[in-house]
Design a protein around this motif. Sequence first.
Motif, mmCIF file in Angstrom:
data_model
loop_
_atom_site.group_PDB
_atom_site.id
_atom_site.type_symbol
_atom_site.label_atom_id
_atom_site.label_comp_id
_atom_site.label_asym_id
_atom_site.label_seq_id
_atom_site.Cartn_x
_atom_site.Cartn_y
_atom_site.Cartn_z
ATOM 1 N N ILE A 80 -21.630 10.741 -7.820
ATOM 2 C CA ILE A 80 -20.684 11.822 -7.533
ATOM 3 C C ILE A 80 -19.542 11.788 -8.552
ATOM 4 O O ILE A 80 -19.005 10.728 -8.864
ATOM 5 C CB ILE A 80 -20.120 11.690 -6.112
ATOM 6 C CG1 ILE A 80 -21.188 12.009 -5.066
ATOM 7 C CG2 ILE A 80 -18.905 12.594 -5.907
ATOM 8 C CD1 ILE A 80 -20.714 11.843 -3.632
ATOM 9 N N CYS A 100 -19.956 6.328 -8.092
ATOM 10 C CA CYS A 100 -19.257 7.579 -7.808
ATOM 11 C C CYS A 100 -17.822 7.533 -8.338
ATOM 12 O O CYS A 100 -17.187 6.483 -8.362
ATOM 13 C CB CYS A 100 -19.232 7.852 -6.302
ATOM 14 S SG CYS A 100 -20.866 8.081 -5.566
ATOM 15 N N CYS A 120 -17.697 2.166 -7.985
ATOM 16 C CA CYS A 120 -17.022 3.462 -7.800
ATOM 17 C C CYS A 120 -15.611 3.427 -8.398
ATOM 18 O O CYS A 120 -15.058 2.366 -8.673
ATOM 19 C CB CYS A 120 -16.954 3.818 -6.313
ATOM 20 S SG CYS A 120 -18.573 4.110 -5.552
#
Length: 256
Positions: A80, A100, A120
């Motif tokens: 993402i 992400c 992330c």
Amino acid sequence: MTEILSYYIVRNGRFRQEAGSFRHLHRKRGKADEKKAEMRAGVTAPILHNAPVVPENPLQWLLDCIEQERQAEEGLLKGIAAEGESFYRGSLKSMELSGCSFHDCDFEKASFVDVLFRGCDFSGSRLTDCYFHRCAFLSVKGVGADFHESLLKEVRMEDCVFSYANFSGTSWESALLNSCDLQESYLEECRLKKTGLNRVKLNRANLFGTALRGLDLRSCEIEGILISDEKKELAGAVVDLYQAAELARLMGLVIR
């Protein structure tokens, strides 16, 4: 031959010397030591689903869950890239987020239960007043992220960078931080219960009003930490010889 050295516990503004047996004063802790620290902290790994849902468009799937006020659960979200998105009051359970990026995003009042964050980036994002339970942060970056007033229970952070992050007013219970960078972060008025720190960089971190009683800081870097004039935060903390000298200077003592 094993060298007999000493460590120091800060009590009532004074350093109390305790005997100890170590091969090096700054020896690296092995896996066994890390496991002991984890057991003392009572950290439990996230409970994840064996066959997670893998959405074709993970960002849109997550945003839909937020908009429809339903829990995002039993999923695997990869890659993402979000910027400026709102995940306000989002609820994630039994999820893995891998690779992400959430830059300048809003997660205020979000809930994370059994969530694994792997590789992330939350730099500049707001995670204020959030609830984290049985979560693991592995190689996570959060430079300047805002976690203030959040609750972190049974949380593990490993190889993470949270320099300049704001953790003021957070509550930590059964948490373990291992090989993390919290330099120049804000850790004011934090409540620490069964929390372990292993090789954590706290250089120039603001620890005003945060009681460090019972914390073993011998493997950590604490140069330039900011505390109150009364130095009450240090009461009961465990430090080594060199750290004791650094803290003595902080207390205004002249060592000759």
